[in-house]
Design a protein around this motif. Sequence first.
Motif, PDB file in Angstrom:
ATOM      1  N   ALA A 136       0.996   1.132  12.966  1.00 26.58           N
ATOM      2  CA  ALA A 136       1.188   0.314  11.769  1.00 26.58           C
ATOM      3  C   ALA A 136      -0.036   0.028  11.103  1.00 26.58           C
ATOM      4  O   ALA A 136      -0.549  -1.107  11.210  1.00 26.58           O
ATOM      5  CB  ALA A 136       2.112  -0.733  11.736  1.00 26.58           C
ATOM      6  N   ALA A 195      10.086   0.828  -0.372  1.00 28.67           N
ATOM      7  CA  ALA A 195       8.754   0.578   0.295  1.00 28.67           C
ATOM      8  C   ALA A 195       8.369  -0.673   0.622  1.00 28.67           C
ATOM      9  O   ALA A 195       7.096  -0.950   0.513  1.00 28.67           O
ATOM     10  CB  ALA A 195       7.774   1.374  -0.781  1.00 28.67           C
ATOM     11  N   LEU A 229      -3.005   0.453   7.546  1.00 30.62           N
ATOM     12  CA  LEU A 229      -2.993   0.717   6.073  1.00 30.62           C
ATOM     13  C   LEU A 229      -3.078   2.343   5.834  1.00 30.62           C
ATOM     14  O   LEU A 229      -2.307   2.648   4.684  1.00 30.62           O
ATOM     15  CB  LEU A 229      -4.122   0.130   5.215  1.00 30.62           C
ATOM     16  CG  LEU A 229      -4.453  -1.219   5.414  1.00 30.62           C
ATOM     17  CD1 LEU A 229      -5.626  -1.726   4.822  1.00 30.62           C
ATOM     18  CD2 LEU A 229      -3.131  -1.839   4.714  1.00 30.62           C
ATOM     19  N   GLY A 253       6.491   3.466   4.204  1.00 31.21           N
ATOM     20  CA  GLY A 253       6.183   2.372   4.899  1.00 31.21           C
ATOM     21  C   GLY A 253       5.430   2.799   6.097  1.00 31.21           C
ATOM     22  O   GLY A 253       5.607   3.823   6.596  1.00 31.21           O
ATOM     23  N   ASP A 254       4.570   1.661   6.591  1.00 31.25           N
ATOM     24  CA  ASP A 254       3.724   1.984   7.887  1.00 31.25           C
ATOM     25  C   ASP A 254       4.671   2.159   9.088  1.00 31.25           C
ATOM     26  O   ASP A 254       4.104   2.555  10.147  1.00 31.25           O
ATOM     27  CB  ASP A 254       2.655   0.927   8.055  1.00 31.25           C
ATOM     28  CG  ASP A 254       3.411  -0.575   8.073  1.00 31.25           C
ATOM     29  OD1 ASP A 254       4.567  -0.692   8.409  1.00 31.25           O
ATOM     30  OD2 ASP A 254       2.467  -1.476   8.312  1.00 31.25           O
ATOM     31  N   TYR A 255       5.815   1.832   8.946  1.00 36.00           N
ATOM     32  CA  TYR A 255       6.810   1.915  10.555  1.00 36.00           C
ATOM     33  C   TYR A 255       7.470   3.156  10.315  1.00 36.00           C
ATOM     34  O   TYR A 255       8.156   3.476  11.354  1.00 36.00           O
ATOM     35  CB  TYR A 255       7.878   0.630  10.029  1.00 36.00           C
ATOM     36  CG  TYR A 255       8.518   0.817   9.174  1.00 36.00           C
ATOM     37  CD1 TYR A 255       9.871   1.288   9.115  1.00 36.00           C
ATOM     38  CD2 TYR A 255       8.568   0.210   7.801  1.00 36.00           C
ATOM     39  CE1 TYR A 255      10.992   1.586   8.052  1.00 36.00           C
ATOM     40  CE2 TYR A 255       9.255   0.383   6.595  1.00 36.00           C
ATOM     41  CZ  TYR A 255      10.420   1.152   6.921  1.00 36.00           C
ATOM     42  OH  TYR A 255      11.559   1.032   5.782  1.00 36.00           O
ATOM     43  N   TYR A 268       0.822  -1.384  -0.193  1.00 34.79           N
ATOM     44  CA  TYR A 268      -0.081   0.064   0.167  1.00 34.79           C
ATOM     45  C   TYR A 268       1.019   1.241  -0.107  1.00 34.79           C
ATOM     46  O   TYR A 268       0.511   2.184  -0.757  1.00 34.79           O
ATOM     47  CB  TYR A 268      -0.897   0.090   1.215  1.00 34.79           C
ATOM     48  CG  TYR A 268      -2.182  -0.803   1.039  1.00 34.79           C
ATOM     49  CD1 TYR A 268      -3.317  -0.129   0.907  1.00 34.79           C
ATOM     50  CD2 TYR A 268      -2.254  -2.051   0.473  1.00 34.79           C
ATOM     51  CE1 TYR A 268      -4.675  -0.835   0.585  1.00 34.79           C
ATOM     52  CE2 TYR A 268      -3.476  -2.679   0.222  1.00 34.79           C
ATOM     53  CZ  TYR A 268      -4.600  -2.195   0.452  1.00 34.79           C
ATOM     54  OH  TYR A 268      -5.653  -3.086   0.160  1.00 34.79           O
ATOM     55  N   ALA A 269       2.046   1.402   0.544  1.00 29.83           N
ATOM     56  CA  ALA A 269       2.870   2.501   0.781  1.00 29.83           C
ATOM     57  C   ALA A 269       3.565   2.877  -0.721  1.00 29.83           C
ATOM     58  O   ALA A 269       3.466   3.726  -1.224  1.00 29.83           O
ATOM     59  CB  ALA A 269       3.923   2.383   1.909  1.00 29.83           C
ATOM     60  N   SER A 284      -1.395   4.511   7.847  1.00 28.09           N
ATOM     61  CA  SER A 284      -0.129   5.275   7.984  1.00 28.09           C
ATOM     62  C   SER A 284       0.711   4.773   6.615  1.00 28.09           C
ATOM     63  O   SER A 284       1.646   5.426   6.469  1.00 28.09           O
ATOM     64  CB  SER A 284       0.486   4.793   9.222  1.00 28.09           C
ATOM     65  OG  SER A 284       0.427   3.251   9.501  1.00 28.09           O
ATOM     66  N   ALA A 285       0.542   3.546   6.266  1.00 25.44           N
ATOM     67  CA  ALA A 285       1.507   3.123   4.939  1.00 25.44           C
ATOM     68  C   ALA A 285       1.143   3.952   3.719  1.00 25.44           C
ATOM     69  O   ALA A 285       1.878   4.595   3.234  1.00 25.44           O
ATOM     70  CB  ALA A 285       0.968   1.773   4.654  1.00 25.44           C
ATOM     71  N   SER A 343       2.650   7.734   4.201  1.00 29.15           N
ATOM     72  CA  SER A 343       3.852   7.777   4.214  1.00 29.15           C
ATOM     73  C   SER A 343       4.154   7.547   2.627  1.00 29.15           C
ATOM     74  O   SER A 343       5.308   8.406   2.012  1.00 29.15           O
ATOM     75  CB  SER A 343       4.740   6.422   4.915  1.00 29.15           C
ATOM     76  OG  SER A 343       4.595   5.513   4.036  1.00 29.15           O
ATOM     77  N   THR A 370       3.361  -6.326  12.286  1.00 24.35           N
ATOM     78  CA  THR A 370       3.488  -4.700  12.432  1.00 24.35           C
ATOM     79  C   THR A 370       4.957  -4.513  13.478  1.00 24.35           C
ATOM     80  O   THR A 370       5.087  -5.611  14.139  1.00 24.35           O
ATOM     81  CB  THR A 370       2.280  -4.086  13.410  1.00 24.35           C
ATOM     82  OG1 THR A 370       2.306  -4.553  14.509  1.00 24.35           O
ATOM     83  CG2 THR A 370       1.141  -4.476  12.207  1.00 24.35           C
TER      84      THR A 370
END
Length: 441
Positions: free
Chosen positions: A417, A260, A419, A408-410, A13-14, A421-422, A425, A385
């Motif tokens: 973490a 990513a 979807l 990325g979600d991190y 997704y990112a 936040s991914a 980013s 996550t």
Amino acid sequence: MSAPEVAIIGAGYAGLACAVELARAGVHVTVFERSHTMGGRARVVHKDHHWRVDNGQHILIGAYTELTRLLRLTGVSPKQLAHLPLTLHVPGRLHLKAAALPAPFHLAVGLLRAKGLGWGDRLAMLRMMRWLKKRNFRLDDPGMHVDALLSETRQTPALRTLIWEPLCVAALNTPVAESSAQVFANVLRDSLAAGAAASELLLPRTDLSELFPVPAARYIGVRRGKLRTGHAIESISPVAGGLALGGDSQGKAWRHVVVATAPYHASALLASTGACDRLAAQIDALEHEPIVSVYLALGKGERLPEPMIGLAGGDPADPAQWVFDRGQLGGAEGLMSCVISAHGPHEALARDELILAVHAQLERQLGRRLPAPEWSQVIVERRATFACRPGILRPGLRTPLPGLWLAGDYLDSEYPATLESAVRSGVACATAILAELGSKG
């Protein structure tokens, strides 16, 4: 002049959010993906050539503004998401449904109508929300755990068991004794405290690869972008004119490259550059939590009282926290997706034992016998996550190497973490690249 080109490693997704935003601005993107299936850690999995299930159940909420914007941009039909008012249903224990009213009335009216909560529970829930709102959802102690937040605001045992602990582990995928109270407060600020629309549950009616990755790939393709699935990038090397990718058959130098991938793959790629060792070590230091999905195909006629129910309040040894009725969400009738978040005793069980344990748990909490599954499936994401604890160092989107970016979600964010936040980013990364392309002509 020819359009600028950007390489993106990872079709989760990112990466796809970044690619869509760049393609929208006229940049030609090439997305490299090791797998033949798009979506990263939110993707479809094929079962016995007949069934398609997700590698994990994801809950979207109305506050996920960037993800929903990109879904609209890439032409996803609104019907692909079931829009449900925030509903917390634990069979025989709790039924709380938010009212279709502005904040804070949506929650207040929902609490007044809630079944299974006493007046002490209702007042305690309002007390915590008022306590957070008074502080603008910014905690004085950044090292506070969710468990301490619940104690500080004098939450009742019922609220802990039925609402706060399940919500925390669902949102942060980290137990309340270890999870960041500040990040949990951010989630509550943008959901429960933000009105009925923001707290709506958006449950996908299709698999997670079809929801965004496939429409995103189409969007990118018609804008002269390329998607190379089954194409692993093993290394990144600084060369004259940009960055060379080990595994890229074109052998060209890319001016901008976005990593990513999942964090544990990103650190290896960063280390391969010879210029990002400290950043790679920072990412390697992130600890991870698993998510286990247990699918039970119970057959026609089997239906849950709500599309999503909680299993809180049962035996502490019970593994699952939530169950989704995929039959009510456009899937096969009687297909149940049972979710087990974070570390726990269930990790010691063999797969057959886990299936039996979840089936028995579902029977107990529904209060009736269930048929034996026609088929079952256990999907384990061991590093689903990062562990969302206080004080962890999450990297930014820039790296020490010019032209090399992260998504990325991190990455550093107010959110755990998810979807959203991914996607955020990826959008932020695309915005930064476009700014550089614009400044350098």
